[in-house]
Design a protein around this motif. Structure first.
Motif, PDB file in Angstrom:
ATOM      1  N   GLY A   4       0.802  -1.203   0.000  1.00  0.00           N
ATOM      2  CA  GLY A   4       0.000   0.000   0.000  1.00  0.00           C
ATOM      3  C   GLY A   4       0.846   1.268   0.000  1.00  0.00           C
ATOM      4  N   LEU A   5       2.144   1.117  -0.198  1.00  0.00           N
ATOM      5  CA  LEU A   5       3.023   2.274  -0.188  1.00  0.00           C
ATOM      6  C   LEU A   5       3.111   2.871  -1.590  1.00  0.00           C
ATOM      7  CD1 LEU A   5       5.941   0.754   1.914  1.00  0.00           C
ATOM      8  CD2 LEU A   5       4.259   2.423   2.699  1.00  0.00           C
ATOM      9  N   PRO A   6       3.226   4.204  -1.689  1.00  0.00           N
ATOM     10  CA  PRO A   6       3.366   4.814  -3.006  1.00  0.00           C
ATOM     11  C   PRO A   6       4.746   4.511  -3.595  1.00  0.00           C
ATOM     12  CG  PRO A   6       3.642   6.463  -1.294  1.00  0.00           C
ATOM     13  CD  PRO A   6       3.250   5.176  -0.601  1.00  0.00           C
ATOM     14  N   GLU A   7       4.795   4.481  -4.905  1.00  0.00           N
ATOM     15  CA  GLU A   7       6.088   4.294  -5.561  1.00  0.00           C
ATOM     16  C   GLU A   7       6.910   5.568  -5.378  1.00  0.00           C
ATOM     17  OE1 GLU A   7       6.635   1.773  -9.272  1.00  0.00           O
ATOM     18  OE2 GLU A   7       6.610   3.814 -10.069  1.00  0.00           O
ATOM     19  N   GLN A   8       8.182   5.394  -5.063  1.00  0.00           N
ATOM     20  CA  GLN A   8       9.075   6.543  -4.902  1.00  0.00           C
ATOM     21  C   GLN A   8      10.386   6.234  -5.608  1.00  0.00           C
ATOM     22  OE1 GLN A   8       9.708   7.457  -0.715  1.00  0.00           O
ATOM     23  NE2 GLN A   8       8.534   5.712  -0.092  1.00  0.00           N
ATOM     24  N   THR A   9      11.145   7.291  -5.870  1.00  0.00           N
ATOM     25  CA  THR A   9      12.460   7.117  -6.462  1.00  0.00           C
ATOM     26  C   THR A   9      13.466   7.822  -5.576  1.00  0.00           C
ATOM     27  OG1 THR A   9      11.533   7.021  -8.665  1.00  0.00           O
ATOM     28  CG2 THR A   9      13.872   7.511  -8.513  1.00  0.00           C
ATOM     29  N   GLY A  10      14.555   7.120  -5.282  1.00  0.00           N
ATOM     30  CA  GLY A  10      15.597   7.731  -4.471  1.00  0.00           C
ATOM     31  C   GLY A  10      16.731   6.758  -4.270  1.00  0.00           C
ATOM     32  N   PRO A  11      17.827   7.241  -3.681  1.00  0.00           N
ATOM     33  CA  PRO A  11      18.951   6.356  -3.415  1.00  0.00           C
ATOM     34  C   PRO A  11      18.622   5.413  -2.262  1.00  0.00           C
ATOM     35  CG  PRO A  11      19.405   8.545  -2.554  1.00  0.00           C
ATOM     36  CD  PRO A  11      18.080   8.622  -3.259  1.00  0.00           C
ATOM     37  N   LEU A  12      19.253   4.261  -2.253  1.00  0.00           N
ATOM     38  CA  LEU A  12      19.112   3.297  -1.166  1.00  0.00           C
ATOM     39  C   LEU A  12      20.355   3.390  -0.284  1.00  0.00           C
ATOM     40  CD1 LEU A  12      17.990   0.259  -3.329  1.00  0.00           C
ATOM     41  CD2 LEU A  12      16.512   1.778  -1.997  1.00  0.00           C
ATOM     42  N   THR A  38      26.496   3.822   2.850  1.00  0.00           N
ATOM     43  CA  THR A  38      26.744   4.331   1.508  1.00  0.00           C
ATOM     44  C   THR A  38      25.393   4.450   0.822  1.00  0.00           C
ATOM     45  OG1 THR A  38      26.932   2.165   0.461  1.00  0.00           O
ATOM     46  CG2 THR A  38      28.952   3.091   1.409  1.00  0.00           C
ATOM     47  N   THR A  39      25.322   5.195  -0.257  1.00  0.00           N
ATOM     48  CA  THR A  39      24.063   5.281  -0.984  1.00  0.00           C
ATOM     49  C   THR A  39      24.264   4.849  -2.425  1.00  0.00           C
ATOM     50  OG1 THR A  39      24.469   7.626  -1.372  1.00  0.00           O
ATOM     51  CG2 THR A  39      23.004   7.073   0.437  1.00  0.00           C
ATOM     52  N   THR A  40      23.225   4.230  -2.959  1.00  0.00           N
ATOM     53  CA  THR A  40      23.235   3.772  -4.342  1.00  0.00           C
ATOM     54  C   THR A  40      22.764   4.904  -5.243  1.00  0.00           C
ATOM     55  OG1 THR A  40      20.921   3.060  -4.339  1.00  0.00           O
ATOM     56  CG2 THR A  40      22.563   1.444  -3.574  1.00  0.00           C
ATOM     57  N   ALA A  41      22.829   4.664  -6.533  1.00  0.00           N
ATOM     58  CA  ALA A  41      22.173   5.568  -7.476  1.00  0.00           C
ATOM     59  C   ALA A  41      20.666   5.484  -7.211  1.00  0.00           C
ATOM     60  CB  ALA A  41      22.485   5.133  -8.904  1.00  0.00           C
ATOM     61  N   PRO A  42      19.903   6.506  -7.600  1.00  0.00           N
ATOM     62  CA  PRO A  42      18.461   6.453  -7.359  1.00  0.00           C
ATOM     63  C   PRO A  42      17.806   5.255  -8.051  1.00  0.00           C
ATOM     64  CG  PRO A  42      19.149   8.669  -7.935  1.00  0.00           C
ATOM     65  CD  PRO A  42      20.326   7.780  -8.172  1.00  0.00           C
ATOM     66  N   VAL A  43      16.896   4.630  -7.341  1.00  0.00           N
ATOM     67  CA  VAL A  43      16.093   3.539  -7.894  1.00  0.00           C
ATOM     68  C   VAL A  43      14.635   3.811  -7.533  1.00  0.00           C
ATOM     69  CG1 VAL A  43      17.926   1.798  -7.751  1.00  0.00           C
ATOM     70  CG2 VAL A  43      16.369   2.094  -5.847  1.00  0.00           C
ATOM     71  N   THR A  44      13.725   3.172  -8.263  1.00  0.00           N
ATOM     72  CA  THR A  44      12.307   3.323  -7.985  1.00  0.00           C
ATOM     73  C   THR A  44      11.834   2.109  -7.192  1.00  0.00           C
ATOM     74  OG1 THR A  44      12.024   4.626  -9.981  1.00  0.00           O
ATOM     75  CG2 THR A  44      10.037   3.644  -9.051  1.00  0.00           C
ATOM     76  N   TYR A  45      11.078   2.341  -6.137  1.00  0.00           N
ATOM     77  CA  TYR A  45      10.639   1.260  -5.256  1.00  0.00           C
ATOM     78  C   TYR A  45       9.337   1.645  -4.569  1.00  0.00           C
ATOM     79  CZ  TYR A  45      12.725   4.479  -1.902  1.00  0.00           C
ATOM     80  OH  TYR A  45      13.034   5.602  -1.195  1.00  0.00           O
ATOM     81  N   THR A  46       8.656   0.657  -4.047  1.00  0.00           N
ATOM     82  CA  THR A  46       7.535   0.913  -3.136  1.00  0.00           C
ATOM     83  C   THR A  46       7.969   0.541  -1.732  1.00  0.00           C
ATOM     84  OG1 THR A  46       6.648  -1.262  -3.679  1.00  0.00           O
ATOM     85  CG2 THR A  46       5.670   0.614  -4.812  1.00  0.00           C
ATOM     86  N   ASP A  47       8.651  -0.581  -1.587  1.00  0.00           N
ATOM     87  CA  ASP A  47       9.191  -1.025  -0.300  1.00  0.00           C
ATOM     88  C   ASP A  47      10.696  -0.993  -0.433  1.00  0.00           C
ATOM     89  OD1 ASP A  47      10.085  -2.474   1.917  1.00  0.00           O
ATOM     90  OD2 ASP A  47       9.535  -4.389   1.037  1.00  0.00           O
ATOM     91  N   GLN A  48      11.356  -0.225   0.428  1.00  0.00           N
ATOM     92  CA  GLN A  48      12.799  -0.027   0.309  1.00  0.00           C
ATOM     93  C   GLN A  48      13.617  -1.228   0.765  1.00  0.00           C
ATOM     94  OE1 GLN A  48      13.371   3.996   1.851  1.00  0.00           O
ATOM     95  NE2 GLN A  48      15.544   3.673   1.590  1.00  0.00           N
TER      96      GLN A  48
END
Length: 142
Positions: A4-12, A38-48
């Motif tokens: 039920g989480l919205p899709e988001q884009t960001g680094p992990l 550390t952080t990754t390049a941005p990815v799109t996810y609903t559950d991180q």
């Protein structure tokens, strides 16, 4: 499991080990080491949680770029099966096996998985199960 989480884009956020850093660069773990975010390049996810653990497990290099950090899970053959946030505890389930380089890699591997899962979920504690067994039990047999 529907999140039920919205899709988001960001680094992990993925955690690696600074050997011999003794807690200077991050939480102190194991044999006088530090855990460093550390952080990754941005990815799109609903559950991180899944993407973060998968990013960690997919890294098959011991050395993390030129950062001086290491990934003790690089030889392990592990797959992420799922995760569940219950209150402030994130529980993740993995399958496969660890291939670690020695006794100091045990707390490093555990910490990399737990801290990556906690960062992804906002939890304050983590439980890791491998082949349906607690990680401490699995790693104590090495």
């Amino acid at each position: 499991m529907p999140s039920g989480l919205p899709e988001q884009t960001g680094p992990l956020t993925v955690y690696y080990v600074a050997v011999g850093d003794n807690g200077v660069s991050g939480p102190r773990i194991g044999c006088g080491d530090s855990l460093v975010a550390t952080t990754t390049a941005p990815v799109t996810y609903t559950d991180q949680v899944g993407p973060s653990i998968n990013a960690l497990l997919a890294n098959k290099s011991r050395d993390v770029g030129l950062s001086g950090l290491i990934n003790v899970l690089y030889q392990s053959n592990l797959s992420y099966l799922g995760g569940e946030l219950n209150g402030s505890t994130i529980t993740i389930w993995l399958s496969g096996q660890f291939m670690l380089g020695g006794v100091c890699d045990v707390p490093r591997a555990k910490a990399q998985l737990e801290y990556t899962a906690m960062a992804a979920s906002g939890a304050t504690s983590a439980q890791v199960f491998v082949n349906n067994r607690p990680i401490d039990e699995v790693l104590s047999l090495k």
